[in-house]
Motif scaffolding. Structure first.
Motif, PDB file in Angstrom:
ATOM      1  N   MET A 178       1.465  -0.752  -0.313  1.00 20.06           N
ATOM      2  CA  MET A 178       0.423  -0.265  -0.403  1.00 20.06           C
ATOM      3  C   MET A 178       1.215   1.587   0.356  1.00 20.06           C
ATOM      4  O   MET A 178       0.733   1.994  -0.920  1.00 20.06           O
ATOM      5  CB  MET A 178      -0.929   0.652   1.247  1.00 20.06           C
ATOM      6  CG  MET A 178      -1.932   0.934   0.773  1.00 20.06           C
ATOM      7  SD  MET A 178      -1.661   2.204   3.100  1.00 20.06           S
ATOM      8  CE  MET A 178      -0.345   1.417   3.594  1.00 20.06           C
ATOM      9  N   LEU A 179       1.931   1.570   0.960  1.00 16.23           N
ATOM     10  CA  LEU A 179       2.706   2.578   0.904  1.00 16.23           C
ATOM     11  C   LEU A 179       3.720   2.606  -0.672  1.00 16.23           C
ATOM     12  O   LEU A 179       3.854   3.570  -1.071  1.00 16.23           O
ATOM     13  CB  LEU A 179       3.875   2.433   1.885  1.00 16.23           C
ATOM     14  CG  LEU A 179       3.451   2.078   3.480  1.00 16.23           C
ATOM     15  CD1 LEU A 179       4.164   1.957   4.365  1.00 16.23           C
ATOM     16  CD2 LEU A 179       2.773   3.820   3.644  1.00 16.23           C
ATOM     17  N   PHE A 180       3.530   1.436  -1.234  1.00 17.16           N
ATOM     18  CA  PHE A 180       4.885   2.113  -1.968  1.00 17.16           C
ATOM     19  C   PHE A 180       3.813   2.622  -3.785  1.00 17.16           C
ATOM     20  O   PHE A 180       3.677   2.849  -4.423  1.00 17.16           O
ATOM     21  CB  PHE A 180       4.472   0.124  -3.024  1.00 17.16           C
ATOM     22  CG  PHE A 180       5.267   0.223  -4.042  1.00 17.16           C
ATOM     23  CD1 PHE A 180       6.505   0.785  -4.095  1.00 17.16           C
ATOM     24  CD2 PHE A 180       4.556  -0.615  -5.253  1.00 17.16           C
ATOM     25  CE1 PHE A 180       7.146   0.425  -5.978  1.00 17.16           C
ATOM     26  CE2 PHE A 180       5.054  -0.503  -7.112  1.00 17.16           C
ATOM     27  CZ  PHE A 180       6.588   0.345  -6.633  1.00 17.16           C
ATOM     28  N   PHE A 181       2.171   2.200  -3.964  1.00 16.40           N
ATOM     29  CA  PHE A 181       2.055   1.943  -4.310  1.00 16.40           C
ATOM     30  C   PHE A 181       0.909   3.805  -4.176  1.00 16.40           C
ATOM     31  O   PHE A 181       0.895   4.518  -5.228  1.00 16.40           O
ATOM     32  CB  PHE A 181       0.065   1.492  -4.573  1.00 16.40           C
ATOM     33  CG  PHE A 181       0.506   0.722  -5.588  1.00 16.40           C
ATOM     34  CD1 PHE A 181       0.903   0.634  -6.803  1.00 16.40           C
ATOM     35  CD2 PHE A 181      -0.308  -1.444  -4.799  1.00 16.40           C
ATOM     36  CE1 PHE A 181       0.887  -0.734  -7.473  1.00 16.40           C
ATOM     37  CE2 PHE A 181       0.550  -1.879  -5.627  1.00 16.40           C
ATOM     38  CZ  PHE A 181       0.782  -2.192  -6.237  1.00 16.40           C
ATOM     39  N   LEU A 182       1.208   4.297  -3.482  1.00 12.13           N
ATOM     40  CA  LEU A 182       0.698   5.242  -2.508  1.00 12.13           C
ATOM     41  C   LEU A 182       1.757   6.458  -3.158  1.00 12.13           C
ATOM     42  O   LEU A 182       1.667   7.261  -3.683  1.00 12.13           O
ATOM     43  CB  LEU A 182       0.628   5.593  -1.162  1.00 12.13           C
ATOM     44  CG  LEU A 182      -1.027   5.555  -0.731  1.00 12.13           C
ATOM     45  CD1 LEU A 182      -1.011   5.565   1.027  1.00 12.13           C
ATOM     46  CD2 LEU A 182      -2.094   6.067  -1.368  1.00 12.13           C
ATOM     47  N   TYR A 183       3.177   6.070  -2.776  1.00 11.82           N
ATOM     48  CA  TYR A 183       4.040   6.647  -3.309  1.00 11.82           C
ATOM     49  C   TYR A 183       4.502   7.072  -4.739  1.00 11.82           C
ATOM     50  O   TYR A 183       4.520   7.923  -5.475  1.00 11.82           O
ATOM     51  CB  TYR A 183       5.753   5.883  -2.888  1.00 11.82           C
ATOM     52  CG  TYR A 183       6.898   7.006  -3.555  1.00 11.82           C
ATOM     53  CD1 TYR A 183       7.271   7.973  -2.926  1.00 11.82           C
ATOM     54  CD2 TYR A 183       7.539   6.252  -4.254  1.00 11.82           C
ATOM     55  CE1 TYR A 183       8.052   8.460  -3.778  1.00 11.82           C
ATOM     56  CE2 TYR A 183       8.770   6.471  -4.471  1.00 11.82           C
ATOM     57  CZ  TYR A 183       8.840   7.401  -4.393  1.00 11.82           C
ATOM     58  OH  TYR A 183      10.106   8.381  -5.060  1.00 11.82           O
ATOM     59  N   GLN A 184       3.879   5.850  -5.184  1.00 13.44           N
ATOM     60  CA  GLN A 184       3.877   5.660  -6.799  1.00 13.44           C
ATOM     61  C   GLN A 184       2.664   6.767  -7.686  1.00 13.44           C
ATOM     62  O   GLN A 184       3.429   7.737  -8.502  1.00 13.44           O
ATOM     63  CB  GLN A 184       3.248   3.814  -7.315  1.00 13.44           C
ATOM     64  CG  GLN A 184       5.079   3.728  -7.019  1.00 13.44           C
ATOM     65  CD  GLN A 184       5.571   3.758  -8.207  1.00 13.44           C
ATOM     66  OE1 GLN A 184       7.367   3.845  -7.935  1.00 13.44           O
ATOM     67  NE2 GLN A 184       6.115   3.601  -9.390  1.00 13.44           N
ATOM     68  N   ALA A 185       1.776   7.413  -6.793  1.00 16.27           N
ATOM     69  CA  ALA A 185       0.413   7.831  -6.777  1.00 16.27           C
ATOM     70  C   ALA A 185       0.903   8.758  -6.850  1.00 16.27           C
ATOM     71  O   ALA A 185       0.432  10.029  -7.907  1.00 16.27           O
ATOM     72  CB  ALA A 185      -0.485   7.551  -6.144  1.00 16.27           C
ATOM     73  N   TYR A 186       1.587   9.571  -5.756  1.00 15.24           N
ATOM     74  CA  TYR A 186       2.511  10.580  -5.476  1.00 15.24           C
ATOM     75  C   TYR A 186       3.437  11.480  -6.891  1.00 15.24           C
ATOM     76  O   TYR A 186       3.116  12.401  -6.964  1.00 15.24           O
ATOM     77  CB  TYR A 186       2.774  10.889  -4.520  1.00 15.24           C
ATOM     78  CG  TYR A 186       3.520  12.203  -3.441  1.00 15.24           C
ATOM     79  CD1 TYR A 186       2.690  13.216  -3.762  1.00 15.24           C
ATOM     80  CD2 TYR A 186       4.680  11.533  -3.874  1.00 15.24           C
ATOM     81  CE1 TYR A 186       3.502  14.532  -2.874  1.00 15.24           C
ATOM     82  CE2 TYR A 186       5.711  13.687  -3.370  1.00 15.24           C
ATOM     83  CZ  TYR A 186       4.328  14.886  -3.020  1.00 15.24           C
ATOM     84  OH  TYR A 186       5.168  15.628  -2.643  1.00 15.24           O
ATOM     85  N   GLU A 187       3.722  10.135  -7.261  1.00 15.51           N
ATOM     86  CA  GLU A 187       5.086  10.311  -8.233  1.00 15.51           C
ATOM     87  C   GLU A 187       4.169  10.777  -9.372  1.00 15.51           C
ATOM     88  O   GLU A 187       5.221  11.704 -10.387  1.00 15.51           O
ATOM     89  CB  GLU A 187       6.222   9.763  -8.187  1.00 15.51           C
ATOM     90  CG  GLU A 187       6.919   9.303  -7.303  1.00 15.51           C
ATOM     91  CD  GLU A 187       8.009  10.276  -7.252  1.00 15.51           C
ATOM     92  OE1 GLU A 187       8.630  10.783  -8.272  1.00 15.51           O
ATOM     93  OE2 GLU A 187       8.036  10.738  -6.115  1.00 15.51           O
ATOM     94  N   GLU A 188       3.568  10.528  -9.460  1.00 14.70           N
ATOM     95  CA  GLU A 188       2.711   9.984 -11.130  1.00 14.70           C
ATOM     96  C   GLU A 188       1.610  11.223 -11.263  1.00 14.70           C
ATOM     97  O   GLU A 188       1.193  11.208 -11.855  1.00 14.70           O
ATOM     98  CB  GLU A 188       2.171   8.696 -11.516  1.00 14.70           C
ATOM     99  CG  GLU A 188       3.306   8.100 -11.376  1.00 14.70           C
ATOM    100  CD  GLU A 188       4.163   7.851 -13.061  1.00 14.70           C
ATOM    101  OE1 GLU A 188       3.086   8.188 -13.989  1.00 14.70           O
ATOM    102  OE2 GLU A 188       5.117   7.586 -13.143  1.00 14.70           O
ATOM    103  N   TRP A 189       1.196  12.065 -10.023  1.00 13.58           N
ATOM    104  CA  TRP A 189       0.418  13.215 -10.215  1.00 13.58           C
ATOM    105  C   TRP A 189      -0.374  13.730 -11.460  1.00 13.58           C
ATOM    106  O   TRP A 189      -0.949  14.081 -11.883  1.00 13.58           O
ATOM    107  CB  TRP A 189      -0.011  13.721  -8.604  1.00 13.58           C
ATOM    108  CG  TRP A 189      -1.199  14.090  -8.514  1.00 13.58           C
ATOM    109  CD1 TRP A 189      -1.879  15.117  -8.793  1.00 13.58           C
ATOM    110  CD2 TRP A 189      -2.460  13.302  -8.102  1.00 13.58           C
ATOM    111  NE1 TRP A 189      -2.958  15.336  -7.818  1.00 13.58           N
ATOM    112  CE2 TRP A 189      -3.707  13.825  -8.030  1.00 13.58           C
ATOM    113  CE3 TRP A 189      -3.064  11.545  -7.979  1.00 13.58           C
ATOM    114  CZ2 TRP A 189      -5.396  14.051  -7.590  1.00 13.58           C
ATOM    115  CZ3 TRP A 189      -4.300  11.281  -7.549  1.00 13.58           C
ATOM    116  CH2 TRP A 189      -5.048  12.335  -7.334  1.00 13.58           C
TER     117      TRP A 189
END
Length: 64
Positions: free
Chosen positions: A15-26
């Protein structure tokens, strides 16, 4: 069983990994951030599902 507990926390790590990825790709084009947020939500759901399953499993083993 410790292996079940490990997988519970592995879902939180995912979950933390995907939240980080979402933040980076926003701000990027293509809309992948929404997909990453959906995967993060599924990971949270799986964490609570596995935790509930493990607790029922432990309670069942104590009764026997």
């Amino acid at each position: 069983m410790k292996i079940f507990r490990f997988f519970e926390f592995a879902y939180l790590a995912v979950m933390l990994f995907f939240l980080y990825q979402a933040y980076e790709e926003w701000g990027a084009e293509g809309g992948r951030s929404i997909l990453y947020l959906c995967f993060a939500a599924v990971a949270v759901f799986m964490y609570f599902f596995k935790r509930n399953f493990r607790k029922r499993f432990d309670a069942n083993n104590k009764d026997n």
